[in-house]
Design a protein around this motif. Structure first.
Motif, PDB file in Angstrom:
ATOM      1  N   LEU A 101       0.838  -1.187   0.000  1.00 38.81           N
ATOM      2  CA  LEU A 101       0.000   0.000   0.000  1.00 38.81           C
ATOM      3  C   LEU A 101       0.875   1.239   0.000  1.00 38.81           C
ATOM      4  CD1 LEU A 101       0.064   1.307   3.134  1.00 38.81           C
ATOM      5  CD2 LEU A 101      -1.314  -0.711   3.569  1.00 38.81           C
ATOM      6  N   LYS A 102       0.222   2.377  -0.191  1.00 33.99           N
ATOM      7  CA  LYS A 102       0.874   3.676  -0.096  1.00 33.99           C
ATOM      8  C   LYS A 102       0.116   4.472   0.951  1.00 33.99           C
ATOM      9  CE  LYS A 102       1.985   3.673  -5.009  1.00 33.99           C
ATOM     10  NZ  LYS A 102       1.751   4.328  -6.304  1.00 33.99           N
ATOM     11  N   VAL A 111       0.531   5.767   9.463  1.00 33.03           N
ATOM     12  CA  VAL A 111       1.839   5.122   9.355  1.00 33.03           C
ATOM     13  C   VAL A 111       2.086   4.262  10.595  1.00 33.03           C
ATOM     14  CG1 VAL A 111       4.343   5.501   9.251  1.00 33.03           C
ATOM     15  CG2 VAL A 111       2.804   6.908   7.846  1.00 33.03           C
ATOM     16  N   PHE A 112       1.802   4.810  11.774  1.00 26.75           N
ATOM     17  CA  PHE A 112       1.964   4.060  13.023  1.00 26.75           C
ATOM     18  C   PHE A 112       1.064   2.822  13.033  1.00 26.75           C
ATOM     19  CE2 PHE A 112       0.611   3.177  17.400  1.00 26.75           C
ATOM     20  CZ  PHE A 112       1.830   2.849  17.952  1.00 26.75           C
ATOM     21  N   LEU A 119       3.338  -4.054   8.757  1.00 26.91           N
ATOM     22  CA  LEU A 119       3.819  -3.574   7.463  1.00 26.91           C
ATOM     23  C   LEU A 119       5.117  -2.797   7.656  1.00 26.91           C
ATOM     24  CD1 LEU A 119       0.520  -3.764   7.084  1.00 26.91           C
ATOM     25  CD2 LEU A 119       1.122  -2.801   4.893  1.00 26.91           C
ATOM     26  N   ARG A 120       5.971  -2.845   6.655  1.00 22.08           N
ATOM     27  CA  ARG A 120       7.270  -2.173   6.712  1.00 22.08           C
ATOM     28  C   ARG A 120       7.442  -1.270   5.500  1.00 22.08           C
ATOM     29  NH1 ARG A 120       6.704  -2.666  11.146  1.00 22.08           N
ATOM     30  NH2 ARG A 120       7.293  -4.432  12.400  1.00 22.08           N
ATOM     31  N   LEU A 136       5.781   3.784   0.660  1.00 22.17           N
ATOM     32  CA  LEU A 136       5.361   2.496   0.123  1.00 22.17           C
ATOM     33  C   LEU A 136       5.581   1.486   1.247  1.00 22.17           C
ATOM     34  CD1 LEU A 136       7.307   2.784  -3.252  1.00 22.17           C
ATOM     35  CD2 LEU A 136       4.967   3.522  -2.774  1.00 22.17           C
ATOM     36  N   MET A 137       4.573   0.707   1.570  1.00 23.77           N
ATOM     37  CA  MET A 137       4.656  -0.256   2.661  1.00 23.77           C
ATOM     38  C   MET A 137       4.273  -1.641   2.168  1.00 23.77           C
ATOM     39  SD  MET A 137       3.302   1.897   5.942  1.00 23.77           S
ATOM     40  CE  MET A 137       4.457   1.113   7.074  1.00 23.77           C
ATOM     41  N   GLU A 138       4.889  -2.663   2.786  1.00 23.63           N
ATOM     42  CA  GLU A 138       4.613  -4.050   2.392  1.00 23.63           C
ATOM     43  C   GLU A 138       4.468  -4.940   3.619  1.00 23.63           C
ATOM     44  OE1 GLU A 138       7.864  -5.173  -0.138  1.00 23.63           O
ATOM     45  OE2 GLU A 138       7.136  -3.936  -1.783  1.00 23.63           O
ATOM     46  N   TRP A 139       3.672  -5.982   3.421  1.00 21.56           N
ATOM     47  CA  TRP A 139       3.546  -7.053   4.431  1.00 21.56           C
ATOM     48  C   TRP A 139       3.688  -8.368   3.712  1.00 21.56           C
ATOM     49  CZ3 TRP A 139       0.018 -11.090   4.736  1.00 21.56           C
ATOM     50  CH2 TRP A 139       0.098 -11.854   5.920  1.00 21.56           C
TER      51      TRP A 139
END
Length: 139
Positions: A101-102, A111-112, A119-120, A136-139
């Motif tokens: 996701l963004k 974000v928190f 997610l990182r 940009l975050m991923e799990w």
């Protein structure tokens, strides 16, 4: 309760998206979000796989997925902080096995939330529509 979206949910989903967006993204003018209401209802939401979090017969929030991408996760302001967002995200994790996701960098609360839920960050980019930095975050 989490359930698949119905066409009759779209109006309430747009309301939740707009109300939550204006609050969470105070760094973007409300007029920007208002200008996308029709597109959300008629284009973006119908193209996604949408799941509703329903509490006491009312839509409290939703998540929109396109493949493994979380395009939207919004909870009605009055329902925030009560587990709906976490439940929807866990539902998406179970369905997809991986997610990306963004999120706007200035939306510190979101974000928190995403970091707390596993997610990182994997990069950053500037959103062409708002000029704001997205993580940009991923799990």
């Amino acid at each position: 309760m989490i359930r698949a979206c119905r066409e009759t949910d779209l109006e309430e989903m747009v309301r939740i998206w707009y109300d939550a967006s204006v609050i969470a993204h105070s760094f973007v003018p409300a007029s920007f979000w208002a200008s996308y209401k029709s597109a959300m209802k008629e284009e973006y939401l119908p193209l996604a796989e949408n799941y509703i979090f329903e509490r006491e017969g009312k839509v409290a929030g939703f998540i929109s997925l396109v493949g493994e991408i979380v395009c939207a996760l919004f909870i009605a302001p009055e329902a925030q902080g009560k587990g709906a967002g976490k439940a929807l995200l866990e539902h998406a994790k179970a369905l997809k096995g991986r997610l990306s996701l963004k999120v706007y960098k200035d939306n510190k609360r979101a974000v928190f939330f995403y970091e707390k839920n596993g997610l990182r960050a994997s990069g950053e980019e500037v959103d062409e529509h708002t000029g704001c930095v997205q993580i940009l975050m991923e799990w």
